[in-house]
Design a protein around this motif. Structure first.
Motif, PDB file in Angstrom:
ATOM      1  N   UNK A   8       0.803  -1.229   0.000  1.00 35.79           N
ATOM      2  CA  UNK A   8       0.000   0.000   0.000  1.00 35.79           C
ATOM      3  C   UNK A   8       0.836   1.280   0.000  1.00 35.79           C
ATOM      4  N   UNK A   9       0.367   2.258  -0.743  1.00 32.52           N
ATOM      5  CA  UNK A   9       0.941   3.616  -0.771  1.00 32.52           C
ATOM      6  C   UNK A   9      -0.167   4.548  -0.295  1.00 32.52           C
TER       7      UNK A   9
ATOM      8  N   UNK B 299       4.745   4.491   2.446  1.00 31.59           N
ATOM      9  CA  UNK B 299       4.741   3.167   1.808  1.00 31.59           C
ATOM     10  C   UNK B 299       4.838   2.124   2.916  1.00 31.59           C
ATOM     11  N   UNK B 300       3.799   1.311   3.034  1.00 34.15           N
ATOM     12  CA  UNK B 300       3.815   0.218   4.010  1.00 34.15           C
ATOM     13  C   UNK B 300       4.516  -0.952   3.318  1.00 34.15           C
ATOM     14  N   UNK B 301       5.830  -1.102   3.612  1.00 37.03           N
ATOM     15  CA  UNK B 301       6.666  -1.958   2.757  1.00 37.03           C
ATOM     16  C   UNK B 301       6.481  -3.459   3.001  1.00 37.03           C
ATOM     17  N   UNK B 302       5.744  -3.831   4.052  1.00 35.21           N
ATOM     18  CA  UNK B 302       5.343  -5.229   4.260  1.00 35.21           C
ATOM     19  C   UNK B 302       6.494  -6.204   4.159  1.00 35.21           C
ATOM     20  N   UNK B 303       6.283  -7.304   3.468  1.00 31.91           N
ATOM     21  CA  UNK B 303       7.330  -8.325   3.315  1.00 31.91           C
ATOM     22  C   UNK B 303       8.197  -8.088   2.079  1.00 31.91           C
TER      23      UNK B 303
ATOM     24  N   UNK C 183      10.376   0.225  -6.286  1.00 28.36           N
ATOM     25  CA  UNK C 183       9.834   0.958  -5.129  1.00 28.36           C
ATOM     26  C   UNK C 183      10.865   1.924  -4.568  1.00 28.36           C
ATOM     27  N   UNK C 184      12.133   1.486  -4.485  1.00 24.65           N
ATOM     28  CA  UNK C 184      13.186   2.361  -3.946  1.00 24.65           C
ATOM     29  C   UNK C 184      13.384   3.591  -4.829  1.00 24.65           C
ATOM     30  N   UNK C 185      13.425   3.405  -6.140  1.00 26.48           N
ATOM     31  CA  UNK C 185      13.606   4.542  -7.046  1.00 26.48           C
ATOM     32  C   UNK C 185      12.451   5.524  -6.933  1.00 26.48           C
ATOM     33  N   UNK C 186      11.229   4.997  -6.973  1.00 26.41           N
ATOM     34  CA  UNK C 186      10.061   5.867  -6.888  1.00 26.41           C
ATOM     35  C   UNK C 186      10.051   6.617  -5.549  1.00 26.41           C
ATOM     36  N   UNK C 187      10.412   5.910  -4.489  1.00 24.92           N
ATOM     37  CA  UNK C 187      10.389   6.515  -3.148  1.00 24.92           C
ATOM     38  C   UNK C 187      11.468   7.590  -3.019  1.00 24.92           C
ATOM     39  N   UNK C 188      12.642   7.307  -3.573  1.00 24.34           N
ATOM     40  CA  UNK C 188      13.729   8.295  -3.518  1.00 24.34           C
ATOM     41  C   UNK C 188      13.342   9.553  -4.303  1.00 24.34           C
ATOM     42  N   UNK C 189      12.826   9.353  -5.525  1.00 18.15           N
ATOM     43  CA  UNK C 189      12.516  10.487  -6.404  1.00 18.15           C
ATOM     44  C   UNK C 189      11.378  11.352  -5.875  1.00 18.15           C
TER      45      UNK C 189
ATOM     46  N   UNK D 178       7.943   8.134   2.446  1.00 20.60           N
ATOM     47  CA  UNK D 178       8.357   7.623   3.760  1.00 20.60           C
ATOM     48  C   UNK D 178       8.050   6.121   3.817  1.00 20.60           C
ATOM     49  N   UNK D 179       9.051   5.321   4.165  1.00 19.92           N
ATOM     50  CA  UNK D 179       8.840   3.887   4.358  1.00 19.92           C
ATOM     51  C   UNK D 179       8.330   3.640   5.780  1.00 19.92           C
TER      52      UNK D 179
END
Ligand SMILES: [Zn+2]
Length: 278
Positions: A193-194, A203-207, A237-243, A247-248
């Motif tokens: 989920x975002x 971002x609820x990064x789950x498993x 996910x990391x690229x999108x989150x960085x750009x 928040x994870x």
């Protein structure tokens, strides 16, 4: 929109299994194990209130199985599922939607309980629609030797029989401000989920990225069905989150609730660690 994060319980799991091919000398420095090589994980759930919905993300282990089963889980601490909701002003009947990232027992067990009178399985959240990806539902019901210990009939089949199951076909927005991405590496149909809230995206990064240590691309669980897919999906996910300065929010990390990201010479890494606040 309102957001809450709470820890249902702590449990223990084999440290080696959580870090796959990473040598113990490396992972044990950042995530120290006990004398039995076990590490402590949390079970954080999120409550998202938006557009007339009260959505609960994941439900922990629950309590249906016997003592022998839970002997290997080492449950301790935490607020409990029903108590954690109560502390934030919600009764089980208030939950309109249960969003299950996937159907492994530590993520969906609390969705179904033994009835108070007859001991028959019933939904813990009687008014809720239960959301599971179609891919995960079919995969879990079919089951397989690798995941047989994690896909438990009593956690899964009563949801199907209840008529409250909604199967999700694709990534995208499910509720206003609440989107999901479907992943396949950890288990086919894992939903991440975002949540867009006051100019921030959680971002609820789950498993997919269970602890802050799993931000490193090859630090993955040996439970993953397809490690290379996990790496690809983490990269996205990391690229999108960085750009976008997301928040994870970590479901399993013992000590770290949240972080943001920065680019380093070694790749994308955590920048600041902080407690969840909404
Ligand atoms: Zn899992």
């Amino acid at each position: 929109m309102k957001l809450h994060l709470f820890n249902i319980a702590n449990f223990k799991v084999d440290g080696g299994a959580m870090f796959g091919v990473v040598p113990k000398v490396l992972w044990s420095r950042v995530y120290p194990p006990d004398n039995n090589n076990l590490i402590v994980l949390k079970l954080r759930s999120m409550i998202v209130e938006t557009a007339g919905h009260v959505i609960l993300i994941d439900t922990g282990w629950g309590d249906k199985q016997n003592k022998e089963f839970f002997k290997h889980v080492y449950l301790h601490g935490g607020e409990g599922l029903i108590e954690g909701l109560k502390h934030r002003g919600y009764r089980p009947e208030d939950i309109t939607d249960v969003f299950l990232t996937h159907l492994h027992a530590d993520h969906c067990g609390g969705s179904v309980k033994k009835g108070d009178n007859d001991g028959k399985y019933e939904l813990t959240f009687p008014e809720a629609t239960y959301h599971v990806s179609h891919a995960q539902w079919d995969w879990a019901v079919k089951n397989n030797l690798r995941e047989a210990d994690a896909f438990l009939e009593e956690n899964i089949l009563p949801i199907g029989k209840s008529g409250h199951l909604n199967l999700i076909e694709k990534s995208g927005e499910l509720f206003p401000g609440f989107s999901l991405m479907i992943c396949y590496g950890h288990t086919p149909g894992l939903m991440i989920p975002f949540i867009r809230y006051k100019e921030k995206t959680f971002v609820y990064t789950g498993d997919l990225i269970p602890t802050i240590a799993h931000i490193q691309l090859i630090w993955n669980m040996s439970y993953d069905i397809e490690s290379l897919k996990t790496i690809e999906e983490k990269q996205i996910v990391l690229n999108e989150a960085l750009n976008n300065d997301y928040i994870f929010v970590f479901q399993h990390d013992e000590h770290v609730e949240c972080c943001n990201l920065e680019m380093t010479p070694k790749g994308i890494r955590a920048k600041e660690k902080f407690e969840f606040s909404a």
